[in-house]
Design a protein around this motif. Structure first.
Motif, PDB file in Angstrom:
ATOM      1  N   ASN A  80       0.818  -1.209   0.000  1.00  0.00           N
ATOM      2  CA  ASN A  80       0.000   0.000   0.000  1.00  0.00           C
ATOM      3  C   ASN A  80       0.852   1.259   0.000  1.00  0.00           C
ATOM      4  N   ASP A 287     -10.677   4.721 -10.232  1.00  0.00           N
ATOM      5  CA  ASP A 287     -11.037   3.345  -9.868  1.00  0.00           C
ATOM      6  C   ASP A 287     -12.494   3.359  -9.420  1.00  0.00           C
ATOM      7  N   PRO A 291     -13.454  -3.665  -4.503  1.00  0.00           N
ATOM      8  CA  PRO A 291     -12.554  -4.828  -4.441  1.00  0.00           C
ATOM      9  C   PRO A 291     -13.305  -6.102  -4.826  1.00  0.00           C
ATOM     10  N   ASP A 317      -7.807  -5.973  -4.963  1.00  0.00           N
ATOM     11  CA  ASP A 317      -8.412  -4.952  -5.812  1.00  0.00           C
ATOM     12  C   ASP A 317      -7.475  -4.747  -6.995  1.00  0.00           C
ATOM     13  N   SER A 320      -6.631   0.015  -7.874  1.00  0.00           N
ATOM     14  CA  SER A 320      -5.912   0.897  -6.950  1.00  0.00           C
ATOM     15  C   SER A 320      -5.291   0.153  -5.773  1.00  0.00           C
ATOM     16  N   GLY A 321      -5.796  -1.045  -5.486  1.00  0.00           N
ATOM     17  CA  GLY A 321      -5.264  -1.808  -4.355  1.00  0.00           C
ATOM     18  C   GLY A 321      -6.015  -1.506  -3.064  1.00  0.00           C
ATOM     19  N   ILE A 322      -5.906  -2.422  -2.096  1.00  0.00           N
ATOM     20  CA  ILE A 322      -6.585  -2.259  -0.812  1.00  0.00           C
ATOM     21  C   ILE A 322      -5.857  -1.200   0.016  1.00  0.00           C
ATOM     22  N   ASP A 323      -6.634  -0.260   0.556  1.00  0.00           N
ATOM     23  CA  ASP A 323      -6.062   0.798   1.388  1.00  0.00           C
ATOM     24  C   ASP A 323      -6.154   0.433   2.868  1.00  0.00           C
ATOM     25  N   ASP A 363     -10.769   0.178  -0.977  1.00  0.00           N
ATOM     26  CA  ASP A 363      -9.617   0.426  -1.844  1.00  0.00           C
ATOM     27  C   ASP A 363      -9.209   1.888  -1.774  1.00  0.00           C
ATOM     28  N   LYS A 364      -8.179   2.246  -2.505  1.00  0.00           N
ATOM     29  CA  LYS A 364      -7.604   3.587  -2.393  1.00  0.00           C
ATOM     30  C   LYS A 364      -8.488   4.666  -3.002  1.00  0.00           C
TER      31      LYS A 364
END
Length: 591
Positions: A80, A287, A291, A317, A320-323, A363-364
Protein backbone atom coordinates in the motif's frame (compact mmCIF):
# COMPACT_ATOMS: atom_id res chain seq x y z
CA UNK A 1 4.27 -5.81 -14.34
CA UNK A 2 2.60 -8.29 -11.95
CA UNK A 3 4.85 -11.14 -10.92
CA UNK A 4 3.42 -14.39 -9.61
CA UNK A 5 3.81 -15.24 -5.94
CA UNK A 6 7.13 -16.83 -5.02
CA UNK A 7 7.22 -20.16 -3.21
CA UNK A 8 10.28 -21.60 -1.60
CA UNK A 9 11.71 -24.46 -3.66
CA UNK A 10 12.64 -27.33 -1.39
CA UNK A 11 14.89 -28.93 -4.00
CA UNK A 12 16.82 -25.74 -4.64
CA UNK A 13 17.32 -25.25 -0.92
CA UNK A 14 18.67 -28.79 -0.56
CA UNK A 15 20.98 -28.17 -3.50
CA UNK A 16 22.22 -25.03 -1.76
CA UNK A 17 23.09 -27.00 1.37
CA UNK A 18 24.76 -29.83 -0.53
CA UNK A 19 26.80 -27.47 -2.68
CA UNK A 20 27.87 -25.57 0.40
CA UNK A 21 29.04 -28.77 2.07
CA UNK A 22 30.94 -30.12 -0.92
CA UNK A 23 32.61 -26.86 -1.79
CA UNK A 24 33.86 -26.46 1.78
CA UNK A 25 35.51 -29.85 2.39
CA UNK A 26 39.06 -28.61 1.85
CA UNK A 27 38.32 -25.60 4.06
CA UNK A 28 37.67 -27.82 7.06
CA UNK A 29 41.34 -28.10 7.86
CA UNK A 30 42.09 -24.39 7.86
CA UNK A 31 38.87 -22.83 9.23
CA UNK A 32 38.35 -22.54 12.97
CA UNK A 33 35.69 -24.83 14.43
CA UNK A 34 34.06 -22.23 16.60
CA UNK A 35 30.76 -20.74 15.31
CA UNK A 36 30.65 -16.99 14.81
CA UNK A 37 27.67 -14.76 13.95
CA UNK A 38 26.57 -13.02 10.78
CA UNK A 39 24.06 -10.19 10.25
CA UNK A 40 21.73 -9.22 7.39
CA UNK A 41 21.19 -5.47 7.08
CA UNK A 42 19.11 -3.18 4.87
CA UNK A 43 20.75 0.14 4.07
CA UNK A 44 19.77 2.87 4.61
CA UNK A 45 17.69 1.85 7.62
CA UNK A 46 15.69 5.07 7.60
CA UNK A 47 14.85 7.60 4.95
CA UNK A 48 12.33 10.36 4.22
CA UNK A 49 10.93 10.62 0.69
CA UNK A 50 8.06 12.33 -1.10
CA UNK A 51 5.05 10.62 -2.67
CA UNK A 52 6.00 9.49 -6.18
CA UNK A 53 9.73 9.60 -5.41
CA UNK A 54 11.96 6.53 -5.97
CA UNK A 55 14.77 5.37 -3.69
CA UNK A 56 17.15 2.41 -3.48
CA UNK A 57 17.57 -0.04 -0.60
CA UNK A 58 20.59 -2.39 -0.55
CA UNK A 59 20.84 -5.73 1.25
CA UNK A 60 24.26 -6.28 2.91
CA UNK A 61 25.69 -9.20 4.87
CA UNK A 62 28.22 -8.76 7.68
CA UNK A 63 30.34 -11.72 8.77
CA UNK A 64 33.62 -10.33 10.15
CA UNK A 65 34.81 -13.53 11.85
CA UNK A 66 33.33 -16.44 9.89
CA UNK A 67 33.54 -17.32 6.20
CA UNK A 68 30.07 -17.83 4.69
CA UNK A 69 29.07 -19.44 1.41
CA UNK A 70 25.23 -19.45 1.15
CA UNK A 71 22.39 -17.03 1.80
CA UNK A 72 18.58 -17.40 1.76
CA UNK A 73 16.34 -14.36 2.43
CA UNK A 74 12.64 -13.42 2.33
CA UNK A 75 11.81 -9.70 2.75
CA UNK A 76 8.36 -8.18 3.36
CA UNK A 77 7.08 -4.67 2.56
CA UNK A 78 3.66 -2.99 2.54
CA UNK A 79 2.37 -2.77 -1.06
CA UNK A 80 0.00 0.00 0.00
CA UNK A 81 2.97 2.30 0.61
CA UNK A 82 5.76 0.95 -1.61
CA UNK A 83 6.17 -0.63 -5.02
CA UNK A 84 9.37 -2.17 -6.41
CA UNK A 85 10.39 -0.65 -9.70
CA UNK A 86 13.45 -2.81 -10.33
CA UNK A 87 16.14 -4.93 -8.68
CA UNK A 88 19.85 -5.15 -9.39
CA UNK A 89 22.35 -7.99 -8.83
CA UNK A 90 25.31 -5.85 -9.90
CA UNK A 91 28.42 -6.28 -7.68
CA UNK A 92 26.67 -8.98 -5.64
CA UNK A 93 28.79 -11.38 -3.59
CA UNK A 94 26.52 -14.20 -4.79
CA UNK A 95 28.16 -16.25 -7.57
CA UNK A 96 25.40 -18.78 -8.20
CA UNK A 97 21.68 -18.04 -7.82
CA UNK A 98 19.89 -21.15 -6.67
CA UNK A 99 16.68 -19.11 -6.70
CA UNK A 100 16.78 -16.03 -8.90
CA UNK A 101 15.74 -12.89 -7.01
CA UNK A 102 12.01 -12.37 -7.41
CA UNK A 103 9.56 -9.77 -6.12
CA UNK A 104 5.75 -9.62 -5.89
CA UNK A 105 4.23 -6.15 -5.59
CA UNK A 106 0.77 -7.54 -4.79
CA UNK A 107 1.95 -9.54 -1.76
CA UNK A 108 4.83 -7.24 -0.86
CA UNK A 109 7.51 -9.94 -0.94
CA UNK A 110 11.10 -10.38 -2.13
CA UNK A 111 12.78 -13.80 -2.18
CA UNK A 112 16.29 -14.97 -3.13
CA UNK A 113 18.74 -17.84 -2.56
CA UNK A 114 22.36 -17.92 -3.64
CA UNK A 115 25.82 -19.44 -3.16
CA UNK A 116 29.23 -17.80 -2.76
CA UNK A 117 32.08 -19.82 -4.24
CA UNK A 118 35.12 -20.82 -2.17
CA UNK A 119 36.71 -19.48 -0.14
CA UNK A 120 33.36 -17.80 0.65
CA UNK A 121 32.94 -14.29 2.01
CA UNK A 122 34.32 -12.92 5.25
CA UNK A 123 34.06 -9.22 6.20
CA UNK A 124 31.51 -6.42 6.38
CA UNK A 125 29.15 -4.74 3.90
CA UNK A 126 29.01 -7.64 1.49
CA UNK A 127 26.47 -6.55 -1.11
CA UNK A 128 23.78 -9.09 -1.98
CA UNK A 129 21.15 -7.16 -3.97
CA UNK A 130 19.72 -3.65 -4.55
CA UNK A 131 15.99 -2.86 -4.71
CA UNK A 132 14.52 0.30 -6.22
CA UNK A 133 11.22 1.34 -4.56
CA UNK A 134 8.62 3.96 -5.44
CA UNK A 135 6.73 5.77 -2.63
CA UNK A 136 2.96 5.52 -3.17
CA UNK A 137 1.17 7.28 -0.30
CA UNK A 138 1.80 9.40 2.78
CA UNK A 139 2.71 7.64 6.01
CA UNK A 140 5.39 5.61 7.77
CA UNK A 141 6.14 2.06 6.66
CA UNK A 142 8.68 -0.70 7.27
CA UNK A 143 10.73 -3.02 5.12
CA UNK A 144 11.57 -6.05 7.24
CA UNK A 145 12.89 -9.58 7.07
CA UNK A 146 10.32 -12.37 7.13
CA UNK A 147 12.90 -15.18 7.20
CA UNK A 148 16.59 -15.69 6.51
CA UNK A 149 19.58 -18.03 6.71
CA UNK A 150 23.35 -17.45 6.39
CA UNK A 151 25.38 -20.70 6.15
CA UNK A 152 28.97 -20.93 7.35
CA UNK A 153 31.69 -22.27 5.06
CA UNK A 154 32.55 -24.87 7.70
CA UNK A 155 31.68 -28.10 5.89
CA UNK A 156 28.56 -28.55 8.02
CA UNK A 157 26.26 -25.83 6.63
CA UNK A 158 25.85 -24.20 10.07
CA UNK A 159 23.36 -21.34 10.11
CA UNK A 160 25.32 -18.49 11.72
CA UNK A 161 22.67 -15.79 11.22
CA UNK A 162 22.38 -13.79 14.44
CA UNK A 163 20.44 -10.64 13.51
CA UNK A 164 18.31 -9.19 10.70
CA UNK A 165 17.92 -5.40 10.65
CA UNK A 166 15.18 -3.89 8.49
CA UNK A 167 14.31 -0.24 8.03
CA UNK A 168 11.61 2.38 8.63
CA UNK A 169 10.74 4.92 5.95
CA UNK A 170 8.67 8.09 6.03
CA UNK A 171 6.66 9.16 3.00
CA UNK A 172 5.63 12.82 2.82
CA UNK A 173 3.15 14.59 0.53
CA UNK A 174 4.66 15.77 -2.71
CA UNK A 175 4.43 19.37 -3.83
CA UNK A 176 3.08 18.79 -7.33
CA UNK A 177 4.09 21.19 -10.07
CA UNK A 178 3.16 20.54 -13.66
CA UNK A 179 5.99 18.71 -15.41
CA UNK A 180 7.23 20.49 -18.49
CA UNK A 181 8.44 18.79 -21.62
CA UNK A 182 10.13 20.21 -24.68
CA UNK A 183 8.44 19.79 -28.02
CA UNK A 184 9.73 17.05 -30.30
CA UNK A 185 12.97 17.96 -31.98
CA UNK A 186 11.22 18.69 -35.26
CA UNK A 187 9.29 21.48 -33.63
CA UNK A 188 11.79 22.66 -31.09
CA UNK A 189 14.61 23.42 -33.43
CA UNK A 190 13.63 27.09 -33.42
CA UNK A 191 14.24 28.97 -30.18
CA UNK A 192 11.14 29.14 -27.93
CA UNK A 193 11.20 32.92 -27.62
CA UNK A 194 8.01 34.74 -26.63
CA UNK A 195 5.87 31.61 -26.61
CA UNK A 196 3.35 31.06 -23.76
CA UNK A 197 4.51 29.41 -20.52
CA UNK A 198 3.51 25.84 -19.63
CA UNK A 199 -0.10 25.79 -18.40
CA UNK A 200 -0.77 25.29 -14.69
CA UNK A 201 -3.44 22.59 -14.64
CA UNK A 202 -5.76 22.00 -11.70
CA UNK A 203 -8.71 19.68 -11.16
CA UNK A 204 -11.64 20.27 -8.78
CA UNK A 205 -12.64 16.61 -9.11
CA UNK A 206 -9.22 14.89 -9.07
CA UNK A 207 -6.89 17.41 -7.36
CA UNK A 208 -4.11 15.03 -6.18
CA UNK A 209 -2.22 13.17 -8.96
CA UNK A 210 -1.12 10.52 -6.46
CA UNK A 211 -4.59 9.65 -5.15
CA UNK A 212 -7.29 7.45 -6.60
CA UNK A 213 -10.83 8.68 -7.25
CA UNK A 214 -14.02 6.77 -8.04
CA UNK A 215 -15.44 9.62 -10.11
CA UNK A 216 -15.09 8.68 -13.84
CA UNK A 217 -15.90 12.24 -14.97
CA UNK A 218 -12.82 14.35 -14.26
CA UNK A 219 -12.78 18.10 -14.85
CA UNK A 220 -9.70 20.23 -15.51
CA UNK A 221 -9.11 23.97 -15.66
CA UNK A 222 -6.28 26.39 -16.30
CA UNK A 223 -5.70 30.15 -16.51
CA UNK A 224 -5.44 31.62 -20.01
CA UNK A 225 -2.82 34.34 -20.50
CA UNK A 226 -4.14 37.34 -22.43
CA UNK A 227 -2.09 36.65 -25.56
CA UNK A 228 -3.08 32.96 -25.97
CA UNK A 229 -4.92 32.38 -29.26
CA UNK A 230 -5.38 28.59 -29.19
CA UNK A 231 -5.21 25.58 -26.86
CA UNK A 232 -4.20 22.05 -27.72
CA UNK A 233 -5.50 19.14 -25.54
CA UNK A 234 -5.19 15.38 -25.21
CA UNK A 235 -5.89 12.68 -22.61
CA UNK A 236 -4.40 9.20 -22.77
CA UNK A 237 -2.41 6.71 -20.70
CA UNK A 238 1.05 7.97 -21.61
CA UNK A 239 2.84 10.50 -19.39
CA UNK A 240 4.61 12.51 -22.09
CA UNK A 241 2.24 12.63 -25.04
CA UNK A 242 1.93 15.66 -27.30
CA UNK A 243 -1.62 17.07 -27.50
CA UNK A 244 -3.21 17.18 -30.97
CA UNK A 245 -6.80 18.43 -30.53
CA UNK A 246 -6.86 22.21 -31.15
CA UNK A 247 -9.44 24.59 -29.62
CA UNK A 248 -9.57 27.99 -31.31
CA UNK A 249 -10.71 30.25 -29.75
CA UNK A 250 -9.03 28.85 -26.63
CA UNK A 251 -10.95 27.25 -23.77
CA UNK A 252 -10.01 27.37 -20.06
CA UNK A 253 -11.58 24.12 -18.83
CA UNK A 254 -12.50 20.66 -20.02
CA UNK A 255 -14.92 18.04 -18.67
CA UNK A 256 -14.27 14.38 -19.52
CA UNK A 257 -16.91 11.70 -19.08
CA UNK A 258 -17.15 7.95 -18.47
CA UNK A 259 -13.46 7.18 -18.49
CA UNK A 260 -12.30 3.64 -17.87
CA UNK A 261 -10.45 2.69 -14.69
CA UNK A 262 -6.71 3.17 -14.57
CA UNK A 263 -3.96 5.81 -14.62
CA UNK A 264 -4.51 8.64 -17.10
CA UNK A 265 -2.71 11.79 -18.18
CA UNK A 266 -4.19 15.09 -19.34
CA UNK A 267 -1.98 17.19 -21.63
CA UNK A 268 -2.40 20.94 -22.29
CA UNK A 269 -0.43 23.36 -24.54
CA UNK A 270 -0.88 27.08 -25.28
CA UNK A 271 -0.30 29.01 -28.55
CA UNK A 272 0.23 32.71 -29.13
CA UNK A 273 1.50 34.71 -32.07
CA UNK A 274 5.03 33.44 -31.46
CA UNK A 275 4.02 29.76 -31.62
CA UNK A 276 3.24 26.83 -29.34
CA UNK A 277 4.66 26.85 -25.84
CA UNK A 278 5.73 24.05 -23.53
CA UNK A 279 3.39 21.15 -22.66
CA UNK A 280 2.01 20.42 -19.17
CA UNK A 281 1.01 16.89 -18.18
CA UNK A 282 -1.43 16.18 -15.32
CA UNK A 283 -1.73 12.66 -13.95
CA UNK A 284 -5.08 11.44 -12.58
CA UNK A 285 -6.22 8.01 -11.37
CA UNK A 286 -9.69 6.45 -11.58
CA UNK A 287 -11.04 3.35 -9.87
CA UNK A 288 -14.81 2.83 -9.94
CA UNK A 289 -14.90 -0.88 -9.12
CA UNK A 290 -15.13 -2.25 -5.59
CA UNK A 291 -12.55 -4.83 -4.44
CA UNK A 292 -13.38 -8.06 -6.23
CA UNK A 293 -12.57 -10.37 -3.32
CA UNK A 294 -12.68 -10.37 0.49
CA UNK A 295 -12.23 -13.66 2.30
CA UNK A 296 -12.24 -13.93 6.12
CA UNK A 297 -10.71 -17.07 7.61
CA UNK A 298 -10.46 -17.73 11.32
CA UNK A 299 -7.08 -19.13 12.37
CA UNK A 300 -7.84 -22.37 14.26
CA UNK A 301 -7.60 -22.15 18.06
CA UNK A 302 -6.47 -25.05 20.18
CA UNK A 303 -8.38 -23.53 23.11
CA UNK A 304 -11.77 -21.98 22.40
CA UNK A 305 -11.58 -19.96 25.64
CA UNK A 306 -8.83 -17.81 24.07
CA UNK A 307 -10.26 -14.25 24.39
CA UNK A 308 -8.38 -12.95 21.34
CA UNK A 309 -9.35 -14.45 18.00
CA UNK A 310 -7.15 -14.18 14.92
CA UNK A 311 -8.32 -13.99 11.33
CA UNK A 312 -6.73 -13.93 7.87
CA UNK A 313 -8.10 -11.17 5.63
CA UNK A 314 -7.53 -12.05 1.98
CA UNK A 315 -8.71 -9.17 -0.19
CA UNK A 316 -7.69 -7.95 -3.63
CA UNK A 317 -8.41 -4.95 -5.81
CA UNK A 318 -7.08 -5.06 -9.36
CA UNK A 319 -6.82 -1.29 -9.92
CA UNK A 320 -5.91 0.90 -6.95
CA UNK A 321 -5.26 -1.81 -4.35
CA UNK A 322 -6.58 -2.26 -0.81
CA UNK A 323 -6.06 0.80 1.39
CA UNK A 324 -7.53 -0.24 4.74
CA UNK A 325 -10.21 -2.30 6.44
CA UNK A 326 -13.16 -1.16 8.52
CA UNK A 327 -13.65 -3.74 11.27
CA UNK A 328 -16.64 -4.01 13.59
CA UNK A 329 -17.55 -6.68 16.16
CA UNK A 330 -21.32 -6.86 16.73
CA UNK A 331 -22.50 -3.38 17.74
CA UNK A 332 -19.15 -2.16 19.03
CA UNK A 333 -17.46 0.93 17.66
CA UNK A 334 -16.11 0.50 14.14
CA UNK A 335 -12.30 0.67 13.84
CA UNK A 336 -9.85 1.27 11.01
CA UNK A 337 -7.29 -1.50 10.56
CA UNK A 338 -4.36 -1.46 8.13
CA UNK A 339 -2.64 -4.62 6.99
CA UNK A 340 1.06 -4.85 7.91
CA UNK A 341 1.60 -7.39 5.14
CA UNK A 342 0.81 -10.43 7.23
CA UNK A 343 -2.96 -10.20 6.50
CA UNK A 344 -3.55 -11.19 10.14
CA UNK A 345 -6.11 -9.36 12.25
CA UNK A 346 -6.43 -9.94 16.00
CA UNK A 347 -9.52 -8.98 17.98
CA UNK A 348 -9.26 -7.19 21.33
CA UNK A 349 -9.89 -9.22 24.49
CA UNK A 350 -13.54 -10.30 24.42
CA UNK A 351 -15.88 -11.79 26.99
CA UNK A 352 -17.35 -15.25 26.43
CA UNK A 353 -20.17 -15.32 23.90
CA UNK A 354 -21.16 -15.49 20.25
CA UNK A 355 -19.91 -12.70 17.98
CA UNK A 356 -20.12 -11.53 14.40
CA UNK A 357 -17.05 -9.94 12.80
CA UNK A 358 -18.05 -7.48 10.05
CA UNK A 359 -15.22 -6.46 7.71
CA UNK A 360 -15.25 -3.88 4.95
CA UNK A 361 -12.27 -3.81 2.56
CA UNK A 362 -11.79 -0.28 1.18
CA UNK A 363 -9.62 0.43 -1.84
CA UNK A 364 -7.60 3.59 -2.39
CA UNK A 365 -10.50 5.22 -4.24
CA UNK A 366 -12.97 4.61 -1.42
CA UNK A 367 -14.81 1.71 -3.06
CA UNK A 368 -15.58 -1.12 -0.66
CA UNK A 369 -16.83 -4.67 -0.35
CA UNK A 370 -18.12 -6.28 2.85
CA UNK A 371 -18.06 -9.75 4.36
CA UNK A 372 -18.61 -11.21 7.81
CA UNK A 373 -17.67 -14.21 9.95
CA UNK A 374 -19.27 -15.65 13.08
CA UNK A 375 -17.17 -16.94 15.95
CA UNK A 376 -17.56 -18.13 19.55
CA UNK A 377 -15.48 -17.60 22.67
CA UNK A 378 -16.10 -20.29 25.27
CA UNK A 379 -16.14 -19.34 28.98
CA UNK A 380 -13.75 -20.66 31.58
CA UNK A 381 -15.18 -22.95 34.21
CA UNK A 382 -16.81 -20.77 36.89
CA UNK A 383 -15.37 -20.74 40.42
CA UNK A 384 -17.18 -22.38 43.34
CA UNK A 385 -18.07 -20.56 46.58
CA UNK A 386 -17.41 -23.18 49.27
CA UNK A 387 -17.70 -21.30 52.58
CA UNK A 388 -19.83 -18.30 53.54
CA UNK A 389 -22.09 -17.19 56.44
CA UNK A 390 -25.80 -17.52 55.80
CA UNK A 391 -26.48 -14.92 58.53
CA UNK A 392 -24.22 -12.09 59.62
CA UNK A 393 -24.44 -9.17 62.02
CA UNK A 394 -23.78 -5.87 60.33
CA UNK A 395 -20.78 -5.12 62.57
CA UNK A 396 -19.13 -8.48 61.72
CA UNK A 397 -16.50 -9.00 59.00
CA UNK A 398 -17.73 -10.96 55.99
CA UNK A 399 -15.45 -13.83 54.92
CA UNK A 400 -16.18 -15.80 51.75
CA UNK A 401 -14.00 -18.68 50.55
CA UNK A 402 -13.96 -20.60 47.29
CA UNK A 403 -12.02 -22.62 44.76
CA UNK A 404 -11.19 -22.47 41.04
CA UNK A 405 -9.29 -24.79 38.73
CA UNK A 406 -7.12 -21.87 37.58
CA UNK A 407 -4.14 -21.03 39.83
CA UNK A 408 -2.91 -17.43 40.13
CA UNK A 409 -6.03 -16.14 38.40
CA UNK A 410 -8.01 -13.03 39.26
CA UNK A 411 -11.24 -13.75 41.13
CA UNK A 412 -13.94 -11.05 41.20
CA UNK A 413 -16.62 -11.12 43.91
CA UNK A 414 -19.93 -9.34 43.51
CA UNK A 415 -22.34 -8.46 46.36
CA UNK A 416 -25.78 -7.15 45.45
CA UNK A 417 -28.14 -5.74 48.12
CA UNK A 418 -31.85 -6.46 47.79
CA UNK A 419 -32.38 -2.76 47.06
CA UNK A 420 -29.96 -2.85 44.15
CA UNK A 421 -26.69 -1.49 45.62
CA UNK A 422 -23.69 -3.40 44.21
CA UNK A 423 -20.23 -3.99 45.73
CA UNK A 424 -17.21 -5.50 43.99
CA UNK A 425 -13.84 -6.80 45.17
CA UNK A 426 -11.10 -8.93 43.63
CA UNK A 427 -8.27 -11.21 44.80
CA UNK A 428 -5.92 -13.73 43.21
CA UNK A 429 -6.24 -17.47 43.64
CA UNK A 430 -3.26 -19.31 45.09
CA UNK A 431 -1.24 -22.13 43.49
CA UNK A 432 -4.00 -24.61 44.32
CA UNK A 433 -6.80 -22.38 43.06
CA UNK A 434 -8.10 -21.44 46.52
CA UNK A 435 -9.24 -17.88 47.25
CA UNK A 436 -10.58 -15.92 50.22
CA UNK A 437 -12.44 -12.62 50.34
CA UNK A 438 -12.41 -10.55 53.52
CA UNK A 439 -14.96 -7.70 53.43
CA UNK A 440 -14.16 -5.41 56.36
CA UNK A 441 -16.64 -2.68 55.43
CA UNK A 442 -19.80 -2.74 57.55
CA UNK A 443 -22.71 -4.01 55.52
CA UNK A 444 -26.14 -2.45 55.70
CA UNK A 445 -29.01 -4.53 57.01
CA UNK A 446 -30.72 -6.62 54.35
CA UNK A 447 -30.48 -9.64 52.08
CA UNK A 448 -27.39 -9.92 49.84
CA UNK A 449 -26.74 -12.09 46.79
CA UNK A 450 -23.08 -13.05 46.20
CA UNK A 451 -21.33 -14.64 43.20
CA UNK A 452 -17.80 -14.89 41.79
CA UNK A 453 -16.12 -14.82 38.36
CA UNK A 454 -12.59 -15.84 37.28
CA UNK A 455 -10.26 -14.15 34.75
CA UNK A 456 -6.99 -15.84 33.73
CA UNK A 457 -3.71 -14.22 32.62
CA UNK A 458 -4.87 -14.11 28.97
CA UNK A 459 -7.97 -12.12 29.90
CA UNK A 460 -10.31 -15.08 29.36
CA UNK A 461 -13.34 -14.97 31.65
CA UNK A 462 -15.82 -17.39 33.16
CA UNK A 463 -19.56 -17.13 33.57
CA UNK A 464 -20.76 -16.22 37.09
CA UNK A 465 -20.66 -18.91 39.76
CA UNK A 466 -23.78 -20.18 41.47
CA UNK A 467 -25.26 -17.38 43.59
CA UNK A 468 -25.48 -17.60 47.37
CA UNK A 469 -27.66 -15.61 49.78
CA UNK A 470 -26.41 -13.85 52.93
CA UNK A 471 -28.73 -12.18 55.46
CA UNK A 472 -27.19 -9.22 57.30
CA UNK A 473 -28.89 -8.31 60.60
CA UNK A 474 -28.44 -5.45 63.05
CA UNK A 475 -26.61 -6.08 66.40
CA UNK A 476 -28.72 -7.51 69.33
CA UNK A 477 -28.82 -4.20 71.25
CA UNK A 478 -29.99 -2.37 68.17
CA UNK A 479 -32.57 -5.08 67.52
CA UNK A 480 -33.92 -4.81 71.16
CA UNK A 481 -33.94 -1.03 70.95
CA UNK A 482 -35.62 -1.09 67.59
CA UNK A 483 -38.28 -3.53 68.84
CA UNK A 484 -38.92 -1.32 71.88
CA UNK A 485 -39.25 1.61 69.57
CA UNK A 486 -41.57 -0.38 67.35
CA UNK A 487 -43.66 -1.39 70.46
CA UNK A 488 -43.90 2.19 71.68
CA UNK A 489 -44.67 3.34 68.21
CA UNK A 490 -47.81 1.16 68.37
CA UNK A 491 -48.82 1.60 72.08
CA UNK A 492 -48.50 5.40 72.35
CA UNK A 493 -50.81 6.13 69.40
CA UNK A 494 -53.27 3.50 70.73
CA UNK A 495 -53.43 5.13 74.22
CA UNK A 496 -53.82 8.52 72.65
CA UNK A 497 -56.69 7.14 70.57
CA UNK A 498 -58.42 5.73 73.68
CA UNK A 499 -58.12 9.10 75.47
CA UNK A 500 -59.52 10.79 72.45
CA UNK A 501 -62.50 8.41 72.33
CA UNK A 502 -63.19 8.89 76.08
CA UNK A 503 -63.04 12.63 75.65
CA UNK A 504 -65.39 12.50 72.70
CA UNK A 505 -67.83 10.25 74.57
CA UNK A 506 -67.80 12.60 77.55
CA UNK A 507 -68.20 15.60 75.31
CA UNK A 508 -71.16 14.14 73.44
CA UNK A 509 -72.75 12.84 76.69
CA UNK A 510 -72.47 16.32 78.21
CA UNK A 511 -73.90 17.89 75.10
CA UNK A 512 -76.74 15.35 75.11
CA UNK A 513 -77.52 16.00 78.81
CA UNK A 514 -77.72 19.74 78.25
CA UNK A 515 -79.81 19.19 75.15
CA UNK A 516 -82.11 16.81 77.02
CA UNK A 517 -82.69 19.34 79.81
CA UNK A 518 -83.38 21.99 77.26
CA UNK A 519 -85.77 19.75 75.38
CA UNK A 520 -87.54 18.79 78.61
CA UNK A 521 -87.96 22.43 79.51
CA UNK A 522 -89.25 23.23 76.06
CA UNK A 523 -91.60 20.25 76.20
CA UNK A 524 -92.96 21.44 79.53
CA UNK A 525 -93.56 24.89 78.19
CA UNK A 526 -95.13 23.42 75.06
CA UNK A 527 -97.37 21.20 77.21
CA UNK A 528 -98.56 24.16 79.27
CA UNK A 529 -99.18 26.18 76.14
CA UNK A 530 -101.11 23.30 74.59
CA UNK A 531 -103.22 22.82 77.74
CA UNK A 532 -103.99 26.51 77.84
CA UNK A 533 -104.85 26.65 74.11
CA UNK A 534 -107.07 23.57 74.40
CA UNK A 535 -108.80 25.00 77.44
CA UNK A 536 -109.62 28.19 75.50
CA UNK A 537 -110.92 26.10 72.59
CA UNK A 538 -112.93 23.82 74.91
CA UNK A 539 -114.44 26.86 76.65
CA UNK A 540 -115.56 28.34 73.32
CA UNK A 541 -117.09 25.07 72.15
CA UNK A 542 -118.95 24.59 75.43
CA UNK A 543 -120.34 28.13 75.13
CA UNK A 544 -121.68 27.30 71.68
CA UNK A 545 -123.27 24.06 72.92
CA UNK A 546 -124.71 25.91 75.90
CA UNK A 547 -126.30 28.53 73.65
CA UNK A 548 -127.94 25.83 71.52
CA UNK A 549 -129.15 24.05 74.67
CA UNK A 550 -130.86 27.28 75.85
CA UNK A 551 -132.44 27.71 72.48
CA UNK A 552 -133.91 24.19 72.72
CA UNK A 553 -135.71 25.17 75.88
CA UNK A 554 -137.50 27.97 74.08
CA UNK A 555 -138.11 26.29 70.77
CA UNK A 556 -137.58 23.11 68.95
CA UNK A 557 -134.19 22.97 67.36
CA UNK A 558 -133.89 22.28 63.73
CA UNK A 559 -132.44 19.07 62.49
CA UNK A 560 -129.34 20.94 61.41
CA UNK A 561 -128.80 22.49 64.80
CA UNK A 562 -129.17 19.08 66.43
CA UNK A 563 -126.45 17.76 64.19
CA UNK A 564 -124.18 20.69 65.14
CA UNK A 565 -124.62 20.01 68.86
CA UNK A 566 -123.85 16.34 68.42
CA UNK A 567 -120.94 17.11 66.14
CA UNK A 568 -119.38 19.65 68.55
CA UNK A 569 -119.68 17.26 71.47
CA UNK A 570 -118.16 14.45 69.51
CA UNK A 571 -115.29 16.61 68.13
CA UNK A 572 -114.58 18.02 71.59
CA UNK A 573 -114.39 14.55 73.02
CA UNK A 574 -112.03 13.33 70.23
CA UNK A 575 -109.83 16.44 70.48
CA UNK A 576 -109.47 15.97 74.21
CA UNK A 577 -108.41 12.34 73.77
CA UNK A 578 -105.87 13.27 70.99
CA UNK A 579 -104.32 16.11 72.95
CA UNK A 580 -104.00 13.93 76.02
CA UNK A 581 -102.25 11.17 74.01
CA UNK A 582 -99.80 13.56 72.31
CA UNK A 583 -98.87 15.18 75.63
CA UNK A 584 -98.15 11.75 77.09
CA UNK A 585 -95.86 10.93 74.07
CA UNK A 586 -93.95 14.20 74.45
CA UNK A 587 -93.45 13.55 78.16
CA UNK A 588 -92.07 10.04 77.42
CA UNK A 589 -89.63 11.44 74.80
CA UNK A 590 -88.43 14.15 77.15
CA UNK A 591 -87.61 11.55 79.79
Amino acid sequence: MKISRIKQNDYSYKFLIIFSLLSSIFFLFIAPRSVFSADLILSPQSKSVNIGETFTITLFVNSPDQSINAISVKIKFDPNYLRIISLSKADSKINLWVQEPRFDNDLGEVFLEGIIFNPGFIGNNGKIISLKFKALQEGTTEIKFFSGAVLANDGEGTNVLAQMSGGTYTIKPAFVTPPVEELPSSESAAPLVGVPPAPIISSPTHPDPNKWYKNPNPKFSWQLPADVTAVRLLYDKFPNSEPRVVYEPPISEKQLENLADGIWYFHVQFQNKHGWGRISHFRFQIDTEKPERLEITEIPRADLTEPKVRFIFNASDKTSGIDYYEVQIDNQVQQIWRDDGSHRYETPVLKPGKYTLIVKAVDKAGNSTTNFADFIIEPLEPPIITDYPKKLASEEILIIKGKTKYPNAQISLWLRHEKGALKNDSVKSDQDGNFTFVIEDKLAKGIYTAWAEVTDARGAKSNPSEKVTIIVEQPILFRIGSRAIEFLAVIVPLIALIFLLVYLLYYWWHKFTVLKKKVKKEVGEAEQALHKAFDFLKEDILEQIEMLEKARSKRQLTEEEEKIINKLKKDLDNAEKFVKKEIEDIEKTAE
